[in-house]
Design a protein around this motif. Structure first.
Motif, PDB file in Angstrom:
ATOM      1  N   ASN A  57       0.813  -1.220   0.000  1.00 62.83           N
ATOM      2  CA  ASN A  57       0.000   0.000   0.000  1.00 62.83           C
ATOM      3  C   ASN A  57       0.846   1.270   0.000  1.00 62.83           C
ATOM      4  N   GLY A  58       2.167   1.154  -0.118  1.00 58.01           N
ATOM      5  CA  GLY A  58       3.033   2.330  -0.047  1.00 58.01           C
ATOM      6  C   GLY A  58       3.144   2.891   1.355  1.00 58.01           C
ATOM      7  N   VAL A  59       2.756   2.108   2.369  1.00 57.15           N
ATOM      8  CA  VAL A  59       2.804   2.538   3.768  1.00 57.15           C
ATOM      9  C   VAL A  59       4.025   1.904   4.413  1.00 57.15           C
ATOM     10  N   ARG A  60       4.831   2.721   5.084  1.00 43.70           N
ATOM     11  CA  ARG A  60       6.063   2.208   5.668  1.00 43.70           C
ATOM     12  C   ARG A  60       6.298   2.798   7.055  1.00 43.70           C
ATOM     13  N   PRO A  61       6.783   1.963   8.006  1.00 45.17           N
ATOM     14  CA  PRO A  61       7.197   2.536   9.285  1.00 45.17           C
ATOM     15  C   PRO A  61       8.495   3.321   9.082  1.00 45.17           C
ATOM     16  N   VAL A  62       8.742   4.289   9.933  1.00 44.48           N
ATOM     17  CA  VAL A  62       9.960   5.088   9.802  1.00 44.48           C
ATOM     18  C   VAL A  62      11.194   4.202   9.934  1.00 44.48           C
ATOM     19  N   THR A  63      11.178   3.216  10.831  1.00 47.19           N
ATOM     20  CA  THR A  63      12.242   2.206  10.894  1.00 47.19           C
ATOM     21  C   THR A  63      11.586   0.830  10.946  1.00 47.19           C
ATOM     22  N   ASP A  64      12.263  -0.171  10.385  1.00 49.03           N
ATOM     23  CA  ASP A  64      11.708  -1.524  10.367  1.00 49.03           C
ATOM     24  C   ASP A  64      11.864  -2.241  11.704  1.00 49.03           C
ATOM     25  N   THR A  65      12.838  -1.850  12.484  1.00 46.79           N
ATOM     26  CA  THR A  65      13.038  -2.415  13.820  1.00 46.79           C
ATOM     27  C   THR A  65      12.900  -1.283  14.834  1.00 46.79           C
ATOM     28  N   PRO A  66      12.500  -1.592  16.065  1.00 46.09           N
ATOM     29  CA  PRO A  66      12.314  -0.531  17.059  1.00 46.09           C
ATOM     30  C   PRO A  66      13.582   0.289  17.282  1.00 46.09           C
ATOM     31  N   GLN A  67      13.463   1.569  17.103  1.00 44.03           N
ATOM     32  CA  GLN A  67      14.527   2.523  17.425  1.00 44.03           C
ATOM     33  C   GLN A  67      13.844   3.697  18.088  1.00 44.03           C
ATOM     34  N   TYR A  68      14.374   4.128  19.197  1.00 43.57           N
ATOM     35  CA  TYR A  68      13.730   5.171  19.986  1.00 43.57           C
ATOM     36  C   TYR A  68      14.412   6.505  19.770  1.00 43.57           C
ATOM     37  N   ALA A  69      13.596   7.520  19.560  1.00 43.26           N
ATOM     38  CA  ALA A  69      14.104   8.859  19.281  1.00 43.26           C
ATOM     39  C   ALA A  69      13.559   9.842  20.310  1.00 43.26           C
ATOM     40  N   THR A  70      14.213  10.970  20.382  1.00 41.45           N
ATOM     41  CA  THR A  70      13.741  12.045  21.247  1.00 41.45           C
ATOM     42  C   THR A  70      13.144  13.177  20.420  1.00 41.45           C
ATOM     43  N   TYR A  71      13.419  13.198  19.100  1.00 43.54           N
ATOM     44  CA  TYR A  71      12.936  14.257  18.216  1.00 43.54           C
ATOM     45  C   TYR A  71      12.696  13.669  16.833  1.00 43.54           C
ATOM     46  N   VAL A  72      11.513  13.932  16.265  1.00 42.79           N
ATOM     47  CA  VAL A  72      11.171  13.474  14.913  1.00 42.79           C
ATOM     48  C   VAL A  72      10.581  14.644  14.148  1.00 42.79           C
ATOM     49  N   ARG A  73      11.055  14.852  12.936  1.00 38.18           N
ATOM     50  CA  ARG A  73      10.533  15.919  12.060  1.00 38.18           C
ATOM     51  C   ARG A  73      10.208  15.299  10.710  1.00 38.18           C
ATOM     52  N   ILE A  74       8.957  15.439  10.278  1.00 31.02           N
ATOM     53  CA  ILE A  74       8.529  14.923   8.983  1.00 31.02           C
ATOM     54  C   ILE A  74       7.977  16.094   8.184  1.00 31.02           C
ATOM     55  N   GLN A  75       8.463  16.249   6.956  1.00 29.88           N
ATOM     56  CA  GLN A  75       8.046  17.366   6.108  1.00 29.88           C
ATOM     57  C   GLN A  75       7.630  16.837   4.740  1.00 29.88           C
ATOM     58  N   ALA A  76       6.548  17.395   4.215  1.00 30.33           N
ATOM     59  CA  ALA A  76       6.188  17.108   2.828  1.00 30.33           C
ATOM     60  C   ALA A  76       7.302  17.679   1.960  1.00 30.33           C
TER      61      ALA A  76
END
Length: 157
Positions: A57-76
């Motif tokens: 469906n063109g849907v993807r997790p940001v990472t395939d395995t669990p990785q923990y972040a403190t800051y995430v920025r997503i931009q078109a």
């Protein structure tokens, strides 16, 4: 307006609680334990254009395995034409309109210039800086196949 208030306003009280819990990590297998004390250096986990074309469906997790972040920025991605939907694991199994399972949609600017976030940008950070955002539970879907949102994620190490 904080994140909880924004979810409550946009999705209703029950959906806000569900969306917030989807994004909180619960696994211990990754690049360090969730939460706890951290050092003072930001380490880049994900950066740059993000391709979802090889996923169902063109849907993807940001990472395939669990990785923990403190800051995430997503931009078109500036200059592209389709929206970007962001949500939880329910997006991966959605039928029909995948964006209906998302909790936010981002729209690009049309002239193609990168002007420090002129395209819609979504930022999530852990206010306690405890690396509690599980990137594997954050899903991204570009409306037009082949378009690539710009994602940056940092972990405090």
């Amino acid at each position: 307006m904080n994140r909880r208030e924004l979810f409550q306003k946009a999705l209703g009280v029950g959906a806000a609680v569900a969306a917030a819990s989807i994004l909180r990590g619960d696994s211990q297998s990754f690049t360090g334990p969730e939460g706890g004390s951290r050092g003072s250096q930001l380490v880049t986990l994900v950066t740059g254009p993000f391709d979802t074309s090889s996923y169902p469906n063109g849907v993807r997790p940001v990472t395939d395995t669990p990785q923990y972040a403190t800051y995430v920025r997503i931009q078109a991605h500036p200059g592209q034409q389709g929206k970007i939907a962001i949500g939880g694991p329910a997006m991966a199994s959605a039928t029909g309109n995948v964006a209906d399972a998302a909790f936010i949609e981002l729209w690009p600017n049309w002239d193609g210039t990168v002007d420090n976030g002129r395209s819609d940008t979504w930022i999530m950070n852990d206010p306690a800086w405890l690396n509690s955002i599980n990137l594997a539970d954050l899903y991204v879907w570009p409306e037009i196949a082949g378009e690539t949102p710009v994602i940056t994620a940092f972990q405090l190490a």
